[in-house]
Write a protein that holds these residues in place. Structure first.
Motif, PDB file in Angstrom:
ATOM      1  N   ARG A  67       0.821  -1.218   0.000  1.00 26.95           N
ATOM      2  CA  ARG A  67       0.000   0.000   0.000  1.00 26.95           C
ATOM      3  C   ARG A  67       0.851   1.263   0.000  1.00 26.95           C
ATOM      4  O   ARG A  67       0.365   2.342  -0.270  1.00 26.95           O
TER       5      ARG A  67
ATOM      6  N   LYS B 106       3.293   3.366  -1.782  1.00 23.98           N
ATOM      7  CA  LYS B 106       3.855   3.476  -3.121  1.00 23.98           C
ATOM      8  C   LYS B 106       4.496   4.832  -3.393  1.00 23.98           C
ATOM      9  O   LYS B 106       5.583   4.905  -3.910  1.00 23.98           O
ATOM     10  N   SER B 107       3.830   5.903  -3.039  1.00 25.82           N
ATOM     11  CA  SER B 107       4.337   7.222  -3.414  1.00 25.82           C
ATOM     12  C   SER B 107       5.462   7.671  -2.477  1.00 25.82           C
ATOM     13  O   SER B 107       5.547   7.252  -1.323  1.00 25.82           O
ATOM     14  N   SER B 108       6.325   8.544  -3.002  1.00 23.17           N
ATOM     15  CA  SER B 108       7.429   9.058  -2.185  1.00 23.17           C
ATOM     16  C   SER B 108       6.892   9.875  -1.012  1.00 23.17           C
ATOM     17  O   SER B 108       7.510   9.907   0.049  1.00 23.17           O
ATOM     18  N   THR B 109       5.738  10.499  -1.186  1.00 21.58           N
ATOM     19  CA  THR B 109       5.130  11.261  -0.087  1.00 21.58           C
ATOM     20  C   THR B 109       4.701  10.324   1.037  1.00 21.58           C
ATOM     21  O   THR B 109       4.945  10.597   2.211  1.00 21.58           O
ATOM     22  N   THR B 110       4.093   9.198   0.683  1.00 24.40           N
ATOM     23  CA  THR B 110       3.671   8.234   1.701  1.00 24.40           C
ATOM     24  C   THR B 110       4.882   7.628   2.396  1.00 24.40           C
ATOM     25  O   THR B 110       4.890   7.466   3.618  1.00 24.40           O
TER      26      THR B 110
ATOM     27  N   ASN C 104       7.777   9.048   2.774  1.00 23.71           N
ATOM     28  CA  ASN C 104       8.263  10.125   3.628  1.00 23.71           C
ATOM     29  C   ASN C 104       7.450  10.186   4.921  1.00 23.71           C
ATOM     30  O   ASN C 104       8.015  10.274   6.015  1.00 23.71           O
TER      31      ASN C 104
ATOM     32  N   ARG D 187       8.779  14.829  -0.376  1.00 22.07           N
ATOM     33  CA  ARG D 187       7.332  14.810  -0.593  1.00 22.07           C
ATOM     34  C   ARG D 187       7.064  15.397  -1.977  1.00 22.07           C
ATOM     35  O   ARG D 187       7.773  16.281  -2.430  1.00 22.07           O
ATOM     36  N   VAL D 188       6.033  14.904  -2.618  1.00 20.38           N
ATOM     37  CA  VAL D 188       5.662  15.383  -3.946  1.00 20.38           C
ATOM     38  C   VAL D 188       4.298  16.054  -3.854  1.00 20.38           C
ATOM     39  O   VAL D 188       3.374  15.512  -3.264  1.00 20.38           O
TER      40      VAL D 188
ATOM     41  N   ARG E 179       0.874  16.963  -5.185  1.00 23.00           N
ATOM     42  CA  ARG E 179      -0.049  16.403  -6.177  1.00 23.00           C
ATOM     43  C   ARG E 179      -0.705  17.540  -6.955  1.00 23.00           C
ATOM     44  O   ARG E 179      -1.131  18.527  -6.377  1.00 23.00           O
TER      45      ARG E 179
ATOM     46  N   ASP F  10      -3.575  17.316  -9.444  1.00 25.14           N
ATOM     47  CA  ASP F  10      -4.604  16.614 -10.196  1.00 25.14           C
ATOM     48  C   ASP F  10      -5.567  17.638 -10.781  1.00 25.14           C
ATOM     49  O   ASP F  10      -6.039  18.524 -10.076  1.00 25.14           O
TER      50      ASP F  10
END
Length: 177
Positions: free
Chosen positions: A105, A107-111, A113, A145-146, A148, A150
């Motif tokens: 679960r 996956k993202s660099s923010t998560t 971090n 952190r990235v 988003r 959208d």
């Protein structure tokens, strides 16, 4: 008796040769000191799971319910990912990284971090409470952190506006789009 470390403006107490950080506020530091005298000093040989449990008990009494709820699953899965007998002082960055790698679960660099920040924070708390002498993962690197960005595709704007229930909401959506 508590004493003030001037360079950090932080109150400490020394018990059984261990310096225990009490905090920056004098009144709170002396309250913590009295609590330690009443309850005793935490043992430094506690396991990661025991420290996570102690942190959780502290968090539910001292943090917002939403904050606790957002941390609950991560703390639980991290605790389950480390060996049961692993001492808190012996946790290493590779334990945290393996937990992240094994958790599909995350996956993202923010998560990633956020998860590293959470576990580092727990270990900082454990250090401030006297469970460990120093944070063994303090130097663990973490990705940036990235932000988003959208966007709603232009071909769906009209569909969204058509679903609006009143003109005020339609006006709001128009401004937002």
């Amino acid at each position: 008796t508590p004493w003030l470390r001037k360079q950090t403006q932080t109150w400490y107490v020394q018990i059984d040769g261990r310096q225990i950080r009490l905090g920056k506020d004098k009144k709170e530091a002396f309250a913590e000191y009295l609590k330690l005298m009443h309850l005793g000093v935490p043992k430094a040989d506690q396991t990661v799971r025991q420290v996570l449990d102690a942190y959780w008990n502290w968090a539910i009494s001292n943090l917002a319910e939403e904050t606790c709820e957002s941390r609950k699953a991560a703390l639980k899965t991290f605790g389950e990912s480390v060996p049961k007998a692993l001492k808190a002082a012996d946790v290493r960055a590779y334990h945290v990284q393996k937990w992240i790698d094994d958790n599909t679960r995350i996956k993202s660099s923010t998560t990633v971090n956020d998860r590293i920040t959470l576990i580092k924070g727990v270990m900082n708390w454990a250090m401030s409470m006297g469970y460990i002498e120093s944070n063994p993962i303090a130097e663990m690197p973490k990705p940036s952190r990235v932000v988003r960005q959208d966007f709603l595709p232009p071909n769906t704007w009209q569909k969204v506006l058509d679903l609006a229930t009143d003109q005020e909401f339609r006006d709001f959506l128009t401004v937002m789009l």
